[in-house]
Design an enzyme around this catalytic site. Structure first.
Site, PDB file in Angstrom:
ATOM      1  N   ARG A  24       0.837  -1.213   0.000  1.00 15.07           N
ATOM      2  CA  ARG A  24       0.000   0.000   0.000  1.00 15.07           C
ATOM      3  C   ARG A  24       0.865   1.254   0.000  1.00 15.07           C
ATOM      4  NH1 ARG A  24      -3.730  -0.536   5.009  1.00 15.07           N
ATOM      5  NH2 ARG A  24      -1.744  -1.266   5.776  1.00 15.07           N
ATOM      6  N   ASN A  42      -6.200  -2.750   2.207  1.00 11.64           N
ATOM      7  CA  ASN A  42      -6.141  -4.196   2.383  1.00 11.64           C
ATOM      8  C   ASN A  42      -7.551  -4.739   2.562  1.00 11.64           C
ATOM      9  OD1 ASN A  42      -3.340  -4.341   2.295  1.00 11.64           O
ATOM     10  ND2 ASN A  42      -3.097  -4.454   4.514  1.00 11.64           N
TER      11      ASN A  42
END
EC number: 3.6.1.7
Length: 98
Positions: A24, A42
């Site tokens: 990320r 996520n």
């Protein structure tokens, strides 16, 4: 966002070794460098979901960089699924959702 260029919104689901390896963080770095707006998050199934707004050319380049993730050798992308959505809300920045 780029003035005068049609932006579309796409939902990208990425699977592979993409959680617990900084995926990320590096996705957000790519997005900010490419000046695209959206989110990265996520998911409970082990995938990462990216919601992104960009013009076609920038979107293609963004997906290629995410697929390769050159700055993050710990991550490994097995599959990317891209679905164009019809989100009318204009996004103004890119951020990680926790």
């Amino acid at each position: 966002m780029k003035e005068g260029i049609f932006m579309k919104t796409s939902r990208i689901v990425v699977t592979g070794r993409v959680q617990g390896v900084g995926f990320r963080y590096f996705t957000e770095r790519i997005a900010k460098r490419m000046k695209v707006a959206g989110t990265v998050e996520n998911k409970n199934d082990g995938s990462v979901e990216i919601l992104v707004q960009a013009d076609d050319a920038t979107l293609r380049a963004f997906i290629e960089e995410v697929k390769e993730m050159p700055e993050n050798p710990s991550a490994h992308v097995d599959n990317i699924q891209v679905v164009e959505t019809f989100n009318s809300e204009e996004m103004v920045k890119f951020r990680t959702v926790y």
